[in-house]
Design a protein around this motif. Structure first.
Motif, PDB file in Angstrom:
ATOM      1  N   LYS D  63      27.929  61.461   7.612  1.00 36.09           N
ATOM      2  CA  LYS D  63      26.996  60.298   7.122  1.00 36.09           C
ATOM      3  C   LYS D  63      26.701  59.289   8.356  1.00 36.09           C
ATOM      4  CE  LYS D  63      27.868  56.486   4.133  1.00 36.09           C
ATOM      5  NZ  LYS D  63      28.260  56.321   2.540  1.00 36.09           N
ATOM      6  N   ASN D  64      28.018  59.061   9.058  1.00 40.33           N
ATOM      7  CA  ASN D  64      27.969  58.018  10.096  1.00 40.33           C
ATOM      8  C   ASN D  64      27.118  58.529  11.236  1.00 40.33           C
ATOM      9  OD1 ASN D  64      29.630  56.018   8.971  1.00 40.33           O
ATOM     10  ND2 ASN D  64      31.373  57.655   9.152  1.00 40.33           N
ATOM     11  N   GLU D  65      27.204  59.646  11.665  1.00 38.42           N
ATOM     12  CA  GLU D  65      26.291  60.079  12.704  1.00 38.42           C
ATOM     13  C   GLU D  65      24.848  60.054  12.505  1.00 38.42           C
ATOM     14  OE1 GLU D  65      27.746  63.115  15.319  1.00 38.42           O
ATOM     15  OE2 GLU D  65      29.624  62.055  15.226  1.00 38.42           O
ATOM     16  N   LEU D  66      24.468  60.440  11.314  1.00 42.46           N
ATOM     17  CA  LEU D  66      23.234  60.270  10.696  1.00 42.46           C
ATOM     18  C   LEU D  66      22.744  58.811  10.969  1.00 42.46           C
ATOM     19  CD1 LEU D  66      20.515  61.533   9.333  1.00 42.46           C
ATOM     20  CD2 LEU D  66      21.694  61.068   7.230  1.00 42.46           C
ATOM     21  N   VAL D  67      23.627  57.963  10.406  1.00 42.71           N
ATOM     22  CA  VAL D  67      23.136  56.575  10.257  1.00 42.71           C
ATOM     23  C   VAL D  67      22.887  55.834  11.696  1.00 42.71           C
ATOM     24  CG1 VAL D  67      23.863  54.234   9.773  1.00 42.71           C
ATOM     25  CG2 VAL D  67      24.147  56.126   8.048  1.00 42.71           C
ATOM     26  N   VAL D  68      23.793  56.399  12.671  1.00 44.66           N
ATOM     27  CA  VAL D  68      23.814  55.887  14.004  1.00 44.66           C
ATOM     28  C   VAL D  68      22.378  56.291  14.559  1.00 44.66           C
ATOM     29  CG1 VAL D  68      24.598  56.068  16.298  1.00 44.66           C
ATOM     30  CG2 VAL D  68      26.273  55.902  14.408  1.00 44.66           C
ATOM     31  N   ASP D  69      22.062  57.735  14.353  1.00 44.27           N
ATOM     32  CA  ASP D  69      20.779  58.025  14.959  1.00 44.27           C
ATOM     33  C   ASP D  69      19.517  57.354  14.288  1.00 44.27           C
ATOM     34  OD1 ASP D  69      22.029  59.569  16.687  1.00 44.27           O
ATOM     35  OD2 ASP D  69      21.101  61.381  15.882  1.00 44.27           O
ATOM     36  N   ALA D  70      19.717  57.009  12.918  1.00 42.75           N
ATOM     37  CA  ALA D  70      18.772  56.303  12.384  1.00 42.75           C
ATOM     38  C   ALA D  70      18.318  55.088  12.708  1.00 42.75           C
ATOM     39  CB  ALA D  70      18.749  56.463  10.664  1.00 42.75           C
ATOM     40  N   VAL D  71      19.464  54.436  13.153  1.00 42.44           N
ATOM     41  CA  VAL D  71      19.333  52.864  13.439  1.00 42.44           C
ATOM     42  C   VAL D  71      19.153  52.782  14.929  1.00 42.44           C
ATOM     43  CG1 VAL D  71      20.767  50.786  13.585  1.00 42.44           C
ATOM     44  CG2 VAL D  71      20.674  52.049  11.520  1.00 42.44           C
ATOM     45  N   ALA D  72      19.599  53.655  15.764  1.00 38.06           N
ATOM     46  CA  ALA D  72      19.491  53.439  17.190  1.00 38.06           C
ATOM     47  C   ALA D  72      18.004  53.330  17.789  1.00 38.06           C
ATOM     48  CB  ALA D  72      20.204  54.880  17.977  1.00 38.06           C
TER      49      ALA D  72
END
Lengths: 210, 210, 210, 210
Positions: D63-72
DNA sequence: AGTTAAGCGAGACGGTACGTCAAGTCTTCAG
DNA sequence: CTGAAGACTTGACGTACCGTCTCGCTTAACT
C-alpha cells in the motif's frame, strides 16, 4: 441436505476446497465429543480443521447450522433390516437409535440445536430437512412391511395412515430421547421390549379410531 | 426445590432480600420470553430485576441453574382432575402439558437446559429434582385412579409397576415434546386422542409381559 | 492533558486502577520502540501491561488517542535554561528537540498521529492540547529573555508578537522534524548553528514588517 | 521514478496493460480523497480501477509504495517562475506548496507515508527519490537566480552552498508542513511574507558562518 | 444503643469468544 | 504470461458477556 450456500454461478475464481468441507465437519464432531456444544467455539473448530475462521463463516452462517450438518450424517446410518416381525423391527431400530444418542457428539448436540431452533426458523427448517424428515423413512418401511406380513390391516385411508405414521415417529423418537437425556436412564433390552409391546398392542386401538 | 444456595450459618449480618428472589425469577421468565435462552444474559436479568449482578451470583451459580428455577414453578401448575376415565385423564394432562410447552419461556428453556445437563451433572440433578421427578406424581395418580376404577388390574408387582410408570412418563412427555419442538406440529385434540388410544390400548400388552 | 474520559460522577462502583493507567502508557511506549506505530496492536499493549483489552478501551477510544497520551509526557521534558544569548538558547532547545525525535517511540509515533489527525478532528484537538500548545512556552520564554537582555526590541504590538512567536515555532519545529524524518539527515551542531543563525539574523527583518 | 517492478524479461506472454497503471494511480488518489490513507484498502482501489487485486500486487509491493507513486506526480507540478526578486520567488513557491498540502489526497498521504518510512528503509528511499530530492531543484533554481541578480554572493564554496541549500529546503518545507498540518493554521499571504522575510533576512548571517 | 457482619448497587476487572475486515497469496479459467 | 475472479491464511479489530473483585453504603440481629 445442502450443507452450505451453493453459489448459483460459481463459474470463475478459485473453487472452494472440497477437502476443507469434510475436515471441518469432522473437526466439529471431534470438538463436540471433547467439549460439548456449549463450549465448542468456531475458532477451535477452524484450528482443528487446519482452516481459517473465515473459511468456516464462508460456508456456514453460524455454529448451529454447522453442528446440524456435522451431526446429520450420523443419523443416516440408521437402518431397518427385516427381522420377521413388527415387534422385532421396532426393538432393533430403537436400540440403534439409543446407541446413536449415547454417542457424545449427538447427545450434546441434538437437544441444543433443537432448543435454538425454537427461536430460529431457518435452523428449524434445516433440522427438519437434514435430520427429522429423513428418518421418517424408518417408520414408513416398518409399517409397509408389517402390512405385507399381515400384522397390520392395509386398507386404511392415506391421510389417516400419514397421521399415524407421524404419531409413531414422535412417540418412538420422543420416548427414547426423553429416556436417554431427560430421565437419564439406560435404554436397555427390557425397556425396549416394553415400549415395543406398548406400540404393537396399541396400534390396533389407534387404527380403530379411523 | 431449593432455589438457591442456602448458607449454612445465616446467623448474623443483613439477611437476604426475599423480594429480590422473586423479582429475579420473574425477570428471568420475562427475559426468556423476549430473548430466548441463548440471548438471555445475567446482566440483563439483573437490570430487569433492579438488582446488581452480584446479587444474582450470590444466589445462583450460573445461568442454567437460574433458568431451571425460574421455569420449574410453571410445571407445578399441572394438575390431574378426575375426569372419570383413564383415557380422559390422559387427554387432559397431555393438553395441559402441550399448553405449557407452547409458552415461549418454557419452549426455549426446557430443551436448552436439558442439552446443557448432558455435560453438567449437578445441573442434571437439579433438573431432575426440580422438574422431572415432581411431575411423575401425575402418572402415579392417574394409574392409581384407573386401578380404583377397575380399568387396570391392581395386583402387579411393585417393581414392575414402577418400571411401567417410568415408561409411560417417558412416552407421554417425550412424545409431546417431540411433537411440539422437533416436529413443530400442533398438539391438537385429534393427535391427543390418538396418543391416548395408543397408551390405553397398549397398556394391557405391556402388563402381560410381567 | 486529560489522558482519559473523566466521568462526571464517579461516585459509586469500583474505582479505576491508577496503576493500570501508568502500566498501559509505559507498555505503549515499549511497544512503539519495538514495533513502531503501524505494527502496534491494542491486544499486544494490553498483554504487556498485564491488563485486559477491555480496560484499554474503557480509557481510550482508539490506538491514536492512546499513543498521543503515551508520547505527550516525553515532550514535557524539554527545557530552556538561560544560556546567556538567544543564539545559544535556540541551539540548546533545537538539540534537545532533535534528541527527542531520535528516540524510536517519538520518531514513529509523532508523524503517524499527525497524519491520522488530518481526518480526525478530536484527535487533532488532543494533539494540540497535549503536545503542540504546551511547547509554545519554549518560544515565549526564549523571546521574553532575549527582550530582557536587549537582544530584541520589546515594544512590539501584542498581536504581531503572537504571530511571530507562532512563525518561529512552526519554523523551528518544522525544520527539525523535516531534517530528521523526511530528509533523514543528522541534526548535528553545524546544522543547528546555521539554523540558529538564520533565525537570529532574520528576526530583525520580520519585526520590521510590523 | 520507477513506479513498478520492471520485469527484466518482458519477452513472452501477454504484455501488461499500460492503461491499468494510470487507472490504478487515479483510483488511489480518488480513494485517498474519499477515505484518507488509513481507511484506503487495496481491494477498494482495485475495484475502483476495474482491476484485480493481483494486478496491483504485481506492480507495487504494498500500500505505501502505491500511495507514494500516486502522490509523487502531484509534486512535480510545482514550478518556480522568475518573479524578479528572491523574496517574490520564495513567496510564490511557498504558496504553491501550501496549496498542494491543502488537497485532501496529499494532506492525508504525505505524513502517513513519512511516518511509515521511519521503519521501512526501502520506502524511505522511494520517498526520497520520488518526492523529496526532485523538489530540491526549486531551491537550486531560486538560489542560482538570486546570485545572477546579485541578491546573493556567488563565490561560496560548493560544499557550504549545498549545506545551505539543504537547510533552506528543510526550513521552508518543514515550516509549511508544520503550519498546515500540525498547527492547522492557514498559510496565508501575511504568514508567507513573514517567512520569506525571515529567510531573506537571515541568509546573510548564515553565509557569514562560512 | 452500639457493634458488626453480611447484603447490596455500582461498576471496574481479567478473560474468552465473537463475527468482521483487510492484507497479501494461491488457484482456476479465459485471452 | 497476463489478467479477472474469488477462495485462502493470517492476524487484528472492537464488542459482548462471563464471573470476580472492590468500593461505600445499608440493614438487621446480637451484644
Amino acid at each position: 441436505m445442502r450443507s452450505r450456500t451453493t453459489p448459483d454461478t460459481p463459474r470463475t475464481g478459485r473453487p472452494r476446497s472440497a477437502e476443507a468441507d469434510e475436515a471441518i465437519l469432522e473437526a466439529t464432531r471431534a470438538a463436540l465429543v471433547e467439549l460439548g456444544w456449549s463450549k465448542l467455539t468456531m475458532g477451535d473448530v477452524a484450528t482443528r480443521a487446519g482452516v481459517a475462521k473465515t473459511t468456516l463463516y464462508r460456508r456456514w452462517a453460524n455454529k448451529n447450522e454447522l453442528v446440524v450438518d456435522a451431526v446429520a450424517v450420523l443419523f443416516d446410518q440408521l437402518e431397518l433390516p427385516d427381522l420377521g416381525s413388527l415387534q422385532a423391527d421396532i426393538e432393533h431400530v430403537v436400540l440403534q437409535f439409543a446407541g446413536l444418542l449415547e454417542r457424545p457428539e449427538t447427545k450434546t448436540a441434538l437437544m441444543a440445536v433443537v432448543a435454538e431452533s425454537t427461536r430460529d426458523a431457518p435452523l428449524r427448517e434445516r433440522i427438519r430437512a437434514s435430520i427429522v424428515d429423513r428418518q421418517k423413512r424408518l417408520v414408513l418401511d416398518g409399517r409397509r412391511r408389517a402390512q405385507e406380513r399381515g400384522e397390520l390391516p392395509s386398507e386404511r385411508e392415506p391421510l389417516t395412515a400419514d397421521a399415524i405414521d407421524d404419531l409413531i415417529f414422535d412417540v418412538v423418537a420422543g420416548a427414547v430421547v426423553h429416556r436417554a437425556l431427560v430421565s437419564a436412564e439406560p435404554v436397555d433390552a427390557q425397556w425396549v421390549a416394553r415400549l415395543s409391546a406398548l406400540l404393537v398392542g396399541g396400534l390396533g386401538a389407534v387404527a380403530a379410531l379411523g
